[in-house]
Every structure is written in C-alpha cells, then in structure tokens.
Scaffold this motif. Structure first.
Motif, PDB file in Angstrom:
ATOM      1  N   UNK A 164       0.841  -1.206   0.000  1.00 25.01           N
ATOM      2  CA  UNK A 164       0.000   0.000   0.000  1.00 25.01           C
ATOM      3  C   UNK A 164       0.870   1.247   0.000  1.00 25.01           C
ATOM      4  N   UNK A 165       0.394   2.270  -0.705  1.00 24.75           N
ATOM      5  CA  UNK A 165       1.151   3.521  -0.756  1.00 24.75           C
ATOM      6  C   UNK A 165       1.400   3.960  -2.190  1.00 24.75           C
ATOM      7  N   UNK A 166       2.108   5.059  -2.359  1.00 25.54           N
ATOM      8  CA  UNK A 166       2.358   5.592  -3.696  1.00 25.54           C
ATOM      9  C   UNK A 166       3.301   4.698  -4.507  1.00 25.54           C
ATOM     10  N   UNK A 167       3.224   4.828  -5.808  1.00 24.86           N
ATOM     11  CA  UNK A 167       4.093   4.059  -6.707  1.00 24.86           C
ATOM     12  C   UNK A 167       5.493   4.648  -6.727  1.00 24.86           C
ATOM     13  N   UNK A 168       5.551   5.974  -6.730  1.00 26.06           N
ATOM     14  CA  UNK A 168       6.838   6.651  -6.842  1.00 26.06           C
ATOM     15  C   UNK A 168       7.361   7.095  -5.471  1.00 26.06           C
ATOM     16  N   UNK A 169       8.655   7.001  -5.316  1.00 30.18           N
ATOM     17  CA  UNK A 169       9.339   7.524  -4.144  1.00 30.18           C
ATOM     18  C   UNK A 169      10.019   8.830  -4.551  1.00 30.18           C
ATOM     19  N   UNK A 170       9.712   9.908  -3.835  1.00 34.34           N
ATOM     20  CA  UNK A 170      10.266  11.219  -4.160  1.00 34.34           C
ATOM     21  C   UNK A 170      11.194  11.664  -3.039  1.00 34.34           C
ATOM     22  N   UNK A 171      12.383  12.108  -3.425  1.00 36.58           N
ATOM     23  CA  UNK A 171      13.365  12.510  -2.423  1.00 36.58           C
ATOM     24  C   UNK A 171      14.159  13.708  -2.911  1.00 36.58           C
ATOM     25  N   UNK A 172      14.400  14.672  -2.005  1.00 37.06           N
ATOM     26  CA  UNK A 172      15.172  15.856  -2.360  1.00 37.06           C
ATOM     27  C   UNK A 172      16.653  15.495  -2.439  1.00 37.06           C
ATOM     28  N   UNK A 173      17.259  15.829  -3.555  1.00 35.46           N
ATOM     29  CA  UNK A 173      18.677  15.541  -3.772  1.00 35.46           C
ATOM     30  C   UNK A 173      19.411  16.822  -4.168  1.00 35.46           C
ATOM     31  N   UNK A 174      20.742  16.773  -4.049  1.00 42.32           N
ATOM     32  CA  UNK A 174      21.588  17.899  -4.418  1.00 42.32           C
ATOM     33  C   UNK A 174      22.116  17.652  -5.830  1.00 42.32           C
ATOM     34  N   UNK A 175      21.878  18.611  -6.737  1.00 41.75           N
ATOM     35  CA  UNK A 175      22.243  18.436  -8.125  1.00 41.75           C
ATOM     36  C   UNK A 175      23.284  19.420  -8.616  1.00 41.75           C
ATOM     37  N   UNK A 176      23.157  19.785  -9.873  1.00 39.82           N
ATOM     38  CA  UNK A 176      24.132  20.620 -10.560  1.00 39.82           C
ATOM     39  C   UNK A 176      24.326  21.959  -9.848  1.00 39.82           C
ATOM     40  N   UNK A 177      25.590  22.304  -9.563  1.00 38.18           N
ATOM     41  CA  UNK A 177      25.984  23.535  -8.899  1.00 38.18           C
ATOM     42  C   UNK A 177      25.310  23.723  -7.538  1.00 38.18           C
ATOM     43  N   UNK A 178      24.933  22.614  -6.895  1.00 35.95           N
ATOM     44  CA  UNK A 178      24.364  22.674  -5.559  1.00 35.95           C
ATOM     45  C   UNK A 178      22.873  22.932  -5.501  1.00 35.95           C
TER      46      UNK A 178
END
Length: 413
Positions: free
Chosen positions: A226-240
């Motif tokens: 049970x629960x959402x299909x996608x897992x969403x997480x904040x990440x650090x990307x290009x140039x911070x």
C-alpha cells in the motif's frame, strides 16, 4: 565596445596590443581557466582568494592604458593574475587574500587612478568560497542563518560597515546575487549543448520502449504494497541546486532513514579522519524488513531508477553523471568534495562502471570530479556501453554475498 577589444587577446600576442601597452593581461578564456584552477586549489587547502572587478565601461583606450600602467608600477604582486571578465571589466585574482586585503588593494588602485586621470572608477570584490553561493535558492539563504555562512535579514544594519557575511541586509544580499550571475556565467562549469540533445532523445526513446516494463512495475507495486508508486526525495544536483528525484518505491511507506544517515556520516568521517577504515567500500545497506516484496529485485536490476528518465527530460539530471546525494550526505562534505556538482547528476556514471560498491567514498568522489573535468561524447558512450555489464556484476556480487551469509561468512565488517 571597440575601444576595449584590444585587451581580449593573449598576452603573448604582442601584435594585438598598442605598442606602448606593456601589461600581462589574460583573455577571457585564459582568465576563466585561472579562476577555475584557484577554486580547485582553495577547495583542497581550505584557503581563500579574492577576485576584484574594475568597471572600465565608457573609458577611452588612452585612459585604459593609463589604468594598466598603474598595475605595472604599484599594483599586483608576482603571484596575482590580471585578466578580462568581459568587454567592459578587468579582473584581478589575488591569491591568499581576504576581503579586507582585497579592498585595500582596490582602493589604492582607485586613488592612484583618480589622481592620474581625474576620473572615477568603481570596483567590486568577490571572495571565494564565501561569495560563490547557490544563486538558485535566494529565499532559502535569507531564511537560514546558520547553514549558509551567516546570511541573515537585519532591520537596522550599520551604514558605515562594508559588505560582509555577518552584517549584510536583504538588499545587500540580493544585489550580490545579481552580481553573482556575471561571475557564474564567466567562471562556472557549463554542460555541453550536445549532452542535452542526447539526454532528451535517448530518454524519450527508452521511455517508449520500456513502457511495458513501466506498466508491470507500477501494477506490481500497487498490488504488493500500500502507498504511492513513486518515491520522491530531495537531492543535491548541478551547482548545488536541489531537486526532487523520482524512483519506483522499493521500500515500505514511513521507513525511517536515521540508520542510513548515521551510516553515511560514519563512512565519510572515517575517510576524513583516517581512522583505519579508509578502505571501507561504499556498501549499500539494505534493511530487508523495510523492503516491499521484490523490492530487492527492483534495486539489483536498477528497475527502481527508471523514473529518473523523467528527471532527465526536465533537465534536472542527465543520463551520465555523478549520483546526486541526499541533503544529509552533502552536509558532511569537505569543500573539495563539492567539485562533483560541476556536472549534471546522472542515472549512471563513471563511478558505477568502475567498481561502484567495491570502491571507497573518496574513490567515488575522485571519479565524479574526473568525469566533470573530462566530460566528452566518447566518454559518455563508453559509460553507457559498460553500464549493462556493471548491472550484471552487481547481481553476481549480490548472489555471492547471499551465499556467504548462508555459510556464516561475513565479507565486509
């Protein structure tokens, strides 16, 4: 501005300058390389350098020549570098110099220029790494005082103080951010144009071809957990810059991340302090009790990574690049570690095809930085071709690890 174009040429191209001009001044591209070199040096040594920008817009060629002569007579040291920022601004890179020292230098040049020509000149001082901030999250910087080197809002700033990291106003900060655009446009790494076209083309093609696998995975997750299909997480990307990374959910809803946070922090700190565990590999710690049915299979075959093709199409990620870390991992980084953010984060990369979990944290960082500096179409093709073999090797390693556990053998401590 034609009067200023004579300063754009290499200092070795003497025929490109007026005969009476004798100044070692670098072109825009050369000066950009110098600044990038200084950034790397400061990241490694935890030191600083200053970049002083002089505004020469509207000045005649003769006036500019007089300005350059001031440098020759009483301006820079042997270790300092002078070069073009753009067609209206000259920059001076002052090694191992803080804001106070750079301001004294700039004021001396200004006073001498005024006394010689009778004209005024303006300048700006940038300190690396203090002034090289993420310009994409202005609001966050204004609202946080501890995690952003003291940037705060102040209602009653002291008017007689110069710009500093502790006493600036909100207007000071926003003005500085606007100036940063100029600096970043000249001295930050930029993603090759070809890479964006390849990312979009390949991502759309894979999404179409893999649509049956997408559908099967979505149905499986909905049935199994049970629960959402996608897992969403904040990440650090290009140039911070932070972004929300997508994955197919392979863990149960509400899983606690404290254990993983502690494990990552310990892994990085062990390499920082050389406590004897510097050869500890980047083993991915899976809590089997927190995984959904077939969650381990999704991870081992990298099926959970497929939604990141959407991040690629959005421009937040690339097919090839360093893996984007979570926020609490980046908080443990040393200054030089941030060099991995000079490339757009990727689904796969040089680290993944060079050993991945067999390598240490520092080896991963060095591979990511090497990729950001050697980024090329050929290197991307090689990484893409190696990725399927890396996935197969990961599956085989997982099978061997399970066998060792059944026999009571612990491969990694």
């Amino acid at each position: 501005m034609k009067l200023f174009t004579f300063l754009k040429h290499n200092k070795l191209n003497g025929d490109a300058r007026p005969r009476n001009l004798r100044c070692n001044i670098y072109s825009e591209n050369e000066f950009k390389s110098i600044i990038m070199r200084e950034r790397v040096r400061c990241d490694r040594s935890e030191s600083v350098f200053s970049l002083v920008e002089f505004d020469l817009s509207g000045k005649s060629e003769k006036t500019i020549e007089l300005f350059i002569k001031i440098f020759n007579k009483r301006g820079t040291r042997m270790i300092d570098e002078v070069g073009m920022i753009d067609n209206q601004h000259i920059g001076v890179c002052l090694n191992n110099t803080d804001r106070a020292g750079a301001s004294i230098f700039a004021k001396n040049i200004k006073e001498k220029f005024i006394s010689t020509t009778g004209q005024n000149i303006t300048f700006k001082v940038y300190i690396y790494p203090i002034d090289w901030k993420d310009i994409n999250n202005i609001t966050n910087y204004l609202n946080k005082s501890d995690k952003n080197n003291g940037y705060t809002k102040q209602s009653n700033p002291s008017s007689n103080k110069s710009y500093s990291i502790s006493d600036q106003t909100e207007k000071d900060f926003v003005d500085n951010v606007k100036l940063e655009y100029k600096i970043k446009n000249n001295y930050d790494y930029k993603m090759p144009v070809w890479k964006r076209y390849v990312d979009i083309t390949v991502s759309v093609l894979v999404l179409v071809l893999a649509s049956p696998l997408f559908l099967i995975t979505i149905i499986s997750i909905k049935i199994l957990s049970p629960g959402p299909v996608f897992f969403k997480q904040e990440r650090v990307g290009y140039m911070g810059k932070t972004f929300i990374m997508l994955k197919f959910r392979s863990m149960k809803v509400g899983n606690c991340t404290n254990a993983h946070k502690k494990y990552v922090a310990g892994l990085i700190k062990s390499e920082k302090h050389s406590d004897g565990n510097v050869n500890k590999p980047m083993i991915k710690r899976d809590n089997l009790n927190s995984l959904i049915p077939f969650g381990k299979v999704f991870r081992r075959l990298c099926i959970d990574e497929l939604p990141q093709l959407i991040n690629v199409i959005r421009g937040e990620m690339s097919l090839i690049g360093p893996r984007p870390p979570v926020l609490y991992e980046q908080e443990e980084y040393e200054s030089w570690h941030n060099g991995r953010f000079n490339a757009l984060p990727g689904i796969t990369g040089l680290w993944q095809v060079s050993g991945k979990n067999r390598l240490t944290f520092e080896q991963m960082i060095r591979l990511d930085i090497r990729y950001s500096r050697q980024e090329s179409f050929l290197l991307d093709v090689i990484i893409i071709l190696k990725t399927p073999f890396a996935i197969v090797l990961q599956v085989l390693d997982s099978m061997q690890e399970n066998k060792n556990k059944e026999k009571g053998v612990c491969k990694y401590v």
